[in-house]
Design a protein around this motif. Structure first.
Motif, PDB file in Angstrom:
ATOM      1  N   GLN A 149       1.357  25.453  24.358  1.00 25.47           N
ATOM      2  CA  GLN A 149       0.263  24.327  25.242  1.00 25.47           C
ATOM      3  C   GLN A 149      -1.089  25.248  25.286  1.00 25.47           C
ATOM      4  O   GLN A 149      -1.905  24.732  25.866  1.00 25.47           O
ATOM      5  N   ALA A 150      -0.344  26.130  26.749  1.00 30.88           N
ATOM      6  CA  ALA A 150      -1.373  27.267  27.127  1.00 30.88           C
ATOM      7  C   ALA A 150      -2.205  27.401  25.810  1.00 30.88           C
ATOM      8  O   ALA A 150      -4.006  27.664  26.477  1.00 30.88           O
ATOM      9  N   ASN A 151      -2.064  27.776  24.772  1.00 30.14           N
ATOM     10  CA  ASN A 151      -3.331  28.139  23.211  1.00 30.14           C
ATOM     11  C   ASN A 151      -4.172  27.728  23.426  1.00 30.14           C
ATOM     12  O   ASN A 151      -5.294  27.935  23.167  1.00 30.14           O
ATOM     13  N   ASP A 152      -3.147  26.254  22.912  1.00 24.47           N
ATOM     14  CA  ASP A 152      -4.832  24.773  23.243  1.00 24.47           C
ATOM     15  C   ASP A 152      -5.766  24.903  24.103  1.00 24.47           C
ATOM     16  O   ASP A 152      -6.685  24.609  23.795  1.00 24.47           O
ATOM     17  N   ALA A 153      -4.896  24.714  25.104  1.00 23.84           N
ATOM     18  CA  ALA A 153      -5.552  24.668  26.516  1.00 23.84           C
ATOM     19  C   ALA A 153      -6.235  26.118  26.821  1.00 23.84           C
ATOM     20  O   ALA A 153      -8.328  25.785  26.880  1.00 23.84           O
ATOM     21  N   PHE A 154      -6.285  27.249  26.086  1.00 26.17           N
ATOM     22  CA  PHE A 154      -7.455  27.903  26.371  1.00 26.17           C
ATOM     23  C   PHE A 154      -7.919  28.242  25.198  1.00 26.17           C
ATOM     24  O   PHE A 154      -9.501  29.002  25.252  1.00 26.17           O
ATOM     25  N   ALA A 155      -7.876  27.658  23.872  1.00 25.34           N
ATOM     26  CA  ALA A 155      -9.268  27.437  22.658  1.00 25.34           C
ATOM     27  C   ALA A 155     -10.000  27.053  23.884  1.00 25.34           C
ATOM     28  O   ALA A 155     -10.819  27.080  23.137  1.00 25.34           O
TER      29      ALA A 155
END
Length: 69
Positions: A51-57
């Motif tokens: 989830q964090a990776n998607d948000a940071f992307a």
């Protein structure tokens, strides 16, 4: 992961780890597709990282676009 906090209060022992946005993808690389033999905590951690990776992307894309102006 430069900041790691440990709570040693009896009954509330836990750690708090700050993970920089650029380290999230590296951690996901080390935890590829979910393994059914993983502990529940590992499964939850991988879900949080995804989830964090998607948000940071999204932020990386936005920042790259703004930086190109």
């Amino acid at each position: 992961m430069d900041r790691i906090y440990m709570n040693r209060v009896p009954g509330s022992e836990r750690i708090h780890i700050e993970i920089a946005s650029n380290e999230v993808a590296d951690l996901l690389d080390d935890l590829p597709a979910e393994d059914p033999e993983w502990f529940d905590a590992t499964k939850k951690l991988r879900a949080i990282l995804a989830q964090a990776n998607d948000a940071f992307a999204e932020a990386r894309t936005r920042n790259a676009t703004e930086g190109a102006r």
